[in-house]
Design an enzyme around this catalytic site. Structure first.
Site, mmCIF file in Angstrom:
data_model
loop_
_atom_site.group_PDB
_atom_site.id
_atom_site.type_symbol
_atom_site.label_atom_id
_atom_site.label_comp_id
_atom_site.label_asym_id
_atom_site.label_seq_id
_atom_site.Cartn_x
_atom_site.Cartn_y
_atom_site.Cartn_z
ATOM 1 N N ALA A 1 38.375 -51.231 -70.748
ATOM 2 C CA ALA A 1 38.150 -52.679 -70.711
ATOM 3 C C ALA A 1 38.335 -53.209 -69.295
ATOM 4 O O ALA A 1 39.444 -53.580 -68.887
ATOM 5 C CB ALA A 1 39.094 -53.387 -71.683
ATOM 6 N N PRO B 1 33.661 -61.828 -68.242
ATOM 7 C CA PRO B 1 32.459 -62.667 -68.298
ATOM 8 C C PRO B 1 31.947 -63.120 -66.934
ATOM 9 O O PRO B 1 30.740 -63.234 -66.720
ATOM 10 C CB PRO B 1 32.914 -63.874 -69.133
ATOM 11 C CG PRO B 1 33.985 -63.331 -70.022
ATOM 12 C CD PRO B 1 34.700 -62.315 -69.180
ATOM 13 N N TRP C 1 31.462 -56.938 -72.888
ATOM 14 C CA TRP C 1 30.633 -55.724 -72.811
ATOM 15 C C TRP C 1 31.500 -54.467 -72.867
ATOM 16 O O TRP C 1 31.261 -53.493 -72.152
ATOM 17 C CB TRP C 1 29.762 -55.712 -71.535
ATOM 18 C CG TRP C 1 28.774 -56.824 -71.496
ATOM 19 C CD1 TRP C 1 28.760 -57.890 -70.658
ATOM 20 C CD2 TRP C 1 27.640 -56.995 -72.370
ATOM 21 N NE1 TRP C 1 27.709 -58.724 -70.949
ATOM 22 C CE2 TRP C 1 27.005 -58.192 -71.998
ATOM 23 C CE3 TRP C 1 27.107 -56.258 -73.436
ATOM 24 C CZ2 TRP C 1 25.870 -58.679 -72.638
ATOM 25 C CZ3 TRP C 1 25.982 -56.735 -74.075
ATOM 26 C CH2 TRP C 1 25.371 -57.926 -73.675
ATOM 27 N N ASP D 1 34.631 -42.916 -60.172
ATOM 28 C CA ASP D 1 34.204 -41.884 -59.235
ATOM 29 C C ASP D 1 33.926 -40.569 -59.966
ATOM 30 O O ASP D 1 33.080 -39.781 -59.533
ATOM 31 C CB ASP D 1 35.301 -41.668 -58.182
ATOM 32 C CG ASP D 1 34.746 -41.175 -56.857
ATOM 33 O OD1 ASP D 1 33.696 -41.688 -56.425
ATOM 34 O OD2 ASP D 1 35.363 -40.271 -56.258
ATOM 35 N N ARG E 1 30.880 -41.821 -63.144
ATOM 36 C CA ARG E 1 29.580 -42.336 -62.720
ATOM 37 C C ARG E 1 28.561 -41.192 -62.625
ATOM 38 O O ARG E 1 27.392 -41.362 -62.965
ATOM 39 C CB ARG E 1 29.730 -43.055 -61.382
ATOM 40 C CG ARG E 1 28.505 -43.818 -60.943
ATOM 41 C CD ARG E 1 28.866 -44.773 -59.817
ATOM 42 N NE ARG E 1 29.447 -46.003 -60.331
ATOM 43 C CZ ARG E 1 30.176 -46.854 -59.606
ATOM 44 N NH1 ARG E 1 30.434 -46.581 -58.331
ATOM 45 N NH2 ARG E 1 30.641 -47.958 -60.151
ATOM 46 N N ARG F 1 -2.304 -32.672 -78.766
ATOM 47 C CA ARG F 1 -3.287 -33.743 -78.975
ATOM 48 C C ARG F 1 -4.600 -33.409 -78.267
ATOM 49 O O ARG F 1 -4.593 -33.038 -77.088
ATOM 50 C CB ARG F 1 -2.729 -35.061 -78.422
ATOM 51 C CG ARG F 1 -3.566 -36.283 -78.756
ATOM 52 C CD ARG F 1 -3.276 -36.761 -80.150
ATOM 53 N NE ARG F 1 -3.800 -38.108 -80.379
ATOM 54 C CZ ARG F 1 -3.631 -38.787 -81.499
ATOM 55 N NH1 ARG F 1 -2.912 -38.251 -82.479
ATOM 56 N NH2 ARG F 1 -4.144 -39.989 -81.641
ATOM 57 N N GLN G 1 3.548 -43.674 -72.542
ATOM 58 C CA GLN G 1 2.129 -43.883 -72.262
ATOM 59 C C GLN G 1 1.285 -42.712 -72.762
ATOM 60 O O GLN G 1 0.205 -42.905 -73.344
ATOM 61 C CB GLN G 1 1.923 -44.073 -70.756
ATOM 62 C CG GLN G 1 0.579 -44.665 -70.371
ATOM 63 C CD GLN G 1 0.457 -46.139 -70.736
ATOM 64 O OE1 GLN G 1 1.466 -46.791 -71.008
ATOM 65 N NE2 GLN G 1 -0.750 -46.658 -70.742
ATOM 66 N N GLY H 1 -0.371 -45.179 -78.886
ATOM 67 C CA GLY H 1 0.241 -46.102 -79.850
ATOM 68 C C GLY H 1 1.488 -45.545 -80.493
ATOM 69 O O GLY H 1 2.432 -46.290 -80.794
ATOM 70 N N GLU I 1 28.484 -49.280 -65.517
ATOM 71 C CA GLU I 1 29.227 -48.516 -64.496
ATOM 72 C C GLU I 1 28.622 -48.700 -63.105
ATOM 73 O O GLU I 1 28.583 -47.774 -62.295
ATOM 74 C CB GLU I 1 29.333 -47.035 -64.877
ATOM 75 C CG GLU I 1 30.244 -46.811 -66.058
ATOM 76 C CD GLU I 1 30.576 -45.364 -66.322
ATOM 77 O OE1 GLU I 1 30.822 -44.626 -65.335
ATOM 78 O OE2 GLU I 1 30.596 -44.964 -67.491
#
Length: 383
Positions: free
Chosen positions: A124, A128, A156, A238, A241, A266, A335, A339, A362
């Site tokens: 934590a 804000p 968050w 450190d 991340r 395809r 892409q 679809g 982070e």
């Protein structure tokens, strides 16, 4: 079949490859029910702990955390399921301060539980109004005898609302700015602790805004020394991340695998999509981004494991490049799926939602650019 040749790179020792291979085998039968995010995370933490996969997330005996093992774990889990990666990562991030700065009593009380999957942890730090500017934190911790009284809000917070233990950063006032913060262990049963809001995002995770109203915390729950909180937070980041970059790499690898399968299977005008040179160009760019990301990720991890006291520059480079390029790789995969790429339930559609937050948490991408620029300028100035 997914590329595993990178495990033979000189960054790794035999036990790293064995760990990655074994975890990949475990993930092959992994099934995650995403209909209830809280329940899924609790189940994942319990399963990961019961089968021993959470052991690398903590250090009870003071030995350094093995960043390469952490990174390989996140990459492997992320390739299979984003929520599984999240569950693993938060057990490490949430207790990272304990591993690096905790007292023996604190470690013995909590780390056996978190590594066994019997307690869920949270980190934590964000508020804000202070986001990436940790030094601007306004939450306070006022000394009162053998206790500290915490007041303020955090937001968050991953695992907020389901965690059994929170590492909370608050201003104790030893000095202005970054030098006046301290870290504390807080449990949700402490009077005055409140989950104010559960936060919903595009790739569901347990997230919450927390409020602390005169929460009394024993002085023995401070992690490290008074005023050492900024150092604690930055030391944890450190390490972890780099693992965010590894998770992005795992997402990108999965997207590349899905794209290769799609263009191979395809057909268009009687031939597979993979015969088209433009499609081949997309595949080439994706493969290049994946390998370049992997080199940056495991350079940073190897550098830290080799004894470097700080790898802020290397970790920032890995996180910035890997998360940004993973977004690009996944976008190309969507892409190439046409679809189907935006159809709910498709792997690439889930990846498209999963990757976006990694460019923010982070340390957002532009924050990483600042870190890299300052380190480069200092290096050129001979500092």
């Amino acid at each position: 079949m997914a590329d595993r040749s990178y495990l033979d790179w000189p960054f790794f020792e035999p036990h790293h490859k064995a760990h990655a291979d074994a975890l990949a085998g475990w993930c092959a039968s992994l099934e995650v029910d995403h209909s209830d995010t809280d329940a899924a995370c609790r189940k994942l933490v319990a399963e990961l702990g019961a089968d021993g996969w959470l052991k690398p997330t903590a250090s009870v005996d003071g030995a350094p955390l093995d960043v390469r093992t952490l990174a390989l774990s996140r990459e492997t889990l992320a390739r299979h399921d984003g929520l599984a990666d999240f569950a693993f990562a938060m057990q490490g991030l949430g207790t990272g301060a304990l591993s690096l700065f905790g007292s023996d009593a604190q470690k013995q009380a909590w780390l056996p539980l978190t590594t066994a999957g019997q307690a869920i942890s949270a980190f934590a730090l964000t508020e804000p109004q202070s986001g990436s500017d940790v030094a601007a934190s306004t939450m306070t911790a006022t000394k009162d005898g053998e206790e500290y009284i915490l007041n303020g809000e955090k937001t968050w917070i991953s695992n907020g609302g389901i965690a059994d233990i929170y590492t909370v950063f608050a201003r104790t006032g030893e000095a202005p700015g970054a030098r006046g913060l301290s870290a504390f262990l807080v449990t949700p049963d402490m009077p005055g602790f409140e989950v104010v809001e559960r936060l919903q995002v595009i790739a569901p995770h347990p997230l919450a805004r927390l409020r602390f109203n005169d929460v009394r915390v024993p002085a023995a729950n401070m992690i490290g020394a008074p005023g050492q909180g900024f150092k604690v937070a930055m030391s944890v980041l450190d390490v972890f991340r780099t693992t965010v970059a590894a998770a992005a790499l795992g997402f990108a690898r999965r997207a590349l695998d899905e794209a290769v399968a799609r263009v191979t299977e395809r057909h268009i005008q009687g031939a597979p999509l993979s015969d088209l040179q433009m499609v081949q160009g997309h595949i080439a760019d994706m493969a290049l981004d994946v390998d370049a990301s992997a080199l940056l990720v495991y350079r940073a991890a190897w550098t830290k494991d080799s004894g470097a006291p700080r790898v802020s520059r290397e970790a920032a480079m890995a996180k910035l490049f890997s998360t940004e390029q993973a977004q690009s790789v996944i976008d190309r995969a969507v892409q190439l799926h046409g679809g189907d790429g935006v159809r709910s339930g498709e792997a690439v559609e889930a990846l498209y939602r999963d990757i976006r937050a990694l460019r923010i948490y982070e340390g957002a991408s532009d924050v990483q650019r600042v870190i890299i620029a300052r380190a480069t300028l200092d290096q050129l100035k001979g500092k």
